[in-house]
Design an enzyme around this catalytic site. Structure first.
Site, PDB file in Angstrom:
ATOM      1  N   LYS A  62       0.845  -1.209   0.000  1.00  0.00           N
ATOM      2  CA  LYS A  62       0.000   0.000   0.000  1.00  0.00           C
ATOM      3  C   LYS A  62       0.873   1.249   0.000  1.00  0.00           C
ATOM      4  O   LYS A  62       0.746   2.125   0.857  1.00  0.00           O
ATOM      5  CB  LYS A  62      -0.963   0.003   1.177  1.00  0.00           C
ATOM      6  CG  LYS A  62      -2.015  -1.079   1.048  1.00  0.00           C
ATOM      7  CD  LYS A  62      -3.229  -0.819   1.896  1.00  0.00           C
ATOM      8  CE  LYS A  62      -4.185  -1.982   1.805  1.00  0.00           C
ATOM      9  NZ  LYS A  62      -3.637  -3.241   2.388  1.00  0.00           N
ATOM     10  N   VAL A  63       1.710   1.308  -1.013  1.00  0.00           N
ATOM     11  CA  VAL A  63       2.689   2.384  -1.080  1.00  0.00           C
ATOM     12  C   VAL A  63       1.960   3.721  -1.242  1.00  0.00           C
ATOM     13  O   VAL A  63       1.101   3.857  -2.124  1.00  0.00           O
ATOM     14  CB  VAL A  63       3.658   2.153  -2.263  1.00  0.00           C
ATOM     15  CG1 VAL A  63       4.832   3.114  -2.163  1.00  0.00           C
ATOM     16  CG2 VAL A  63       4.127   0.702  -2.316  1.00  0.00           C
ATOM     17  N   ASP A  65       3.382   7.469  -1.221  1.00  0.00           N
ATOM     18  CA  ASP A  65       4.547   8.324  -0.978  1.00  0.00           C
ATOM     19  C   ASP A  65       4.866   9.195  -2.198  1.00  0.00           C
ATOM     20  O   ASP A  65       4.156   9.155  -3.203  1.00  0.00           O
ATOM     21  CB  ASP A  65       5.748   7.426  -0.611  1.00  0.00           C
ATOM     22  CG  ASP A  65       6.565   8.025   0.532  1.00  0.00           C
ATOM     23  OD1 ASP A  65       6.880   9.230   0.435  1.00  0.00           O
ATOM     24  OD2 ASP A  65       6.879   7.303   1.483  1.00  0.00           O
ATOM     25  N   PRO A  67       6.981  10.290  -5.548  1.00  0.00           N
ATOM     26  CA  PRO A  67       7.382   9.393  -6.636  1.00  0.00           C
ATOM     27  C   PRO A  67       8.713   8.680  -6.420  1.00  0.00           C
ATOM     28  O   PRO A  67       8.827   7.486  -6.703  1.00  0.00           O
ATOM     29  CB  PRO A  67       7.421  10.327  -7.853  1.00  0.00           C
ATOM     30  CG  PRO A  67       6.395  11.374  -7.530  1.00  0.00           C
ATOM     31  CD  PRO A  67       6.491  11.588  -6.042  1.00  0.00           C
ATOM     32  N   PRO A 168     -10.779  -7.642  -1.647  1.00  0.00           N
ATOM     33  CA  PRO A 168     -10.616  -8.185  -0.295  1.00  0.00           C
ATOM     34  C   PRO A 168     -11.880  -7.948   0.537  1.00  0.00           C
ATOM     35  O   PRO A 168     -12.751  -7.159   0.146  1.00  0.00           O
ATOM     36  CB  PRO A 168      -9.460  -7.355   0.265  1.00  0.00           C
ATOM     37  CG  PRO A 168      -9.581  -6.033  -0.425  1.00  0.00           C
ATOM     38  CD  PRO A 168     -10.260  -6.260  -1.752  1.00  0.00           C
ATOM     39  N   GLY A 175     -17.691 -10.400   3.729  1.00  0.00           N
ATOM     40  CA  GLY A 175     -18.072 -10.445   2.310  1.00  0.00           C
ATOM     41  C   GLY A 175     -18.131 -11.876   1.790  1.00  0.00           C
ATOM     42  O   GLY A 175     -17.554 -12.792   2.375  1.00  0.00           O
ATOM     43  N   LYS A 176     -18.868 -12.046   0.675  1.00  0.00           N
ATOM     44  CA  LYS A 176     -18.976 -13.381   0.062  1.00  0.00           C
ATOM     45  C   LYS A 176     -18.235 -13.390  -1.270  1.00  0.00           C
ATOM     46  O   LYS A 176     -18.423 -12.483  -2.093  1.00  0.00           O
ATOM     47  CB  LYS A 176     -20.452 -13.729  -0.209  1.00  0.00           C
ATOM     48  CG  LYS A 176     -21.129 -14.389   0.978  1.00  0.00           C
ATOM     49  CD  LYS A 176     -22.488 -14.930   0.586  1.00  0.00           C
ATOM     50  CE  LYS A 176     -22.373 -16.180  -0.290  1.00  0.00           C
ATOM     51  NZ  LYS A 176     -23.679 -16.606  -0.842  1.00  0.00           N
ATOM     52  N   GLY A 191      -7.985 -13.942   3.464  1.00  0.00           N
ATOM     53  CA  GLY A 191      -6.884 -14.114   4.410  1.00  0.00           C
ATOM     54  C   GLY A 191      -7.228 -15.057   5.537  1.00  0.00           C
ATOM     55  O   GLY A 191      -7.127 -16.276   5.413  1.00  0.00           O
TER      56      GLY A 191
END
Ligand code: BMP
Length: 215
Positions: A62-63, A65, A67, A168, A175-176, A191
């Protein structure tokens, strides 16, 4: 990344030996293994390379920042064997374009639109469509959209055409898998429901069967 079971394992297991054993047991079932900071912090970044022996590896860093830093993180992940890296869209188009440019010909870039947890409704949801449009313009390969709100997957799908959606929020977050795929996701990410179970391989197989039924 192959598109077979459409199942991606989120391997947030922090015990290295357990993580490797789970990865081996599900390698023929899942299309990719997604790793995040919990596993990298406990077992080291060399896990990217080790897991890539079993499956394609998506680095969910999940960068978010500037460039130059985005460049360094994406490059470092790909150098260790990642097939894809997840980045946040909110830092803006220059950061997103940098990620796409570094990964070109080497791996994929997925951008987060709307997050799956309840807090995802506060800031990500109101900006998800704009972030999806920006992602398309910047050339990302696909997007992360929430299985906890399948109607939001459909909304993102309308904007991005044929680009990929990874979703996710299946299992532990409520969620299904079949709902997410029916709403337009290409892959679901699961997960805890898999890696915390007593039999990760069977649980992964049953998710794959559920998905298969609606394709
Ligand atoms: P679980 O199935 O155990 O809830 O795991 C979901 C995985 O997907 C976690 O690695 C989490 O960091 C990630 N994720 C998410 O749950 N929601 C998002 O919006 C984006 C994610 O990357």
């Amino acid at each position: 990344m192959r598109k077979s079971s459409r199942l991606v394992l989120a391997l947030d297991e922090t015990d290295k030996a357990k993580a490797l054993s789970i990865a081996e047991s599900v390698s023929g079932i899942v299309d990719a293994i997604k790793i995040n900071w919990p596993l990298v912090l406990s077992a080291g970044p060399e896990m990217i390379t080790e897991l890539s022996k079993y499956s394609d590896v998506i680095c969910d860093f999940k960068v978010a920042d500037i460039p130059n830093t985005v460049h360094l993180i994406v490059e470092g992940s790909l150098n260790r064997g990642a097939s894809a890296v997840i980045v946040h869209a909110f830092p803006g188009s220059d950061s997103l374009k940098e990620a796409v440019q570094v990964a070109k010909g080497r791996g994929k870039i997925y951008a987060v639109t709307e997050m799956s947890h309840p807090g995802g409704k506060e800031f990500t949801a109101p900006n998800a469509e704009a972030m999806a449009r920006m992602g398309v313009e910047c050339g990302v390969d696909g997007f992360i959209a929430p299985a906890t709100r399948p109607e939001r997957i459909s909304a993102i799908r309308e904007i991005i055409g044929d680009l990929e959606i990874l979703s996710p929020g299946v299992g532990a977050q409520g969620g299904k898998a079949s709902d997410a795929i029916a709403a337009g996701a290409d892959y679901v990410i699961v997960g805890r429901a898999i890696y915390k179970s007593n039999d990760p391989k069977s649980v992964a197989e049953s998710y794959a069967e559920d998905i298969c039924k609606i394709l």
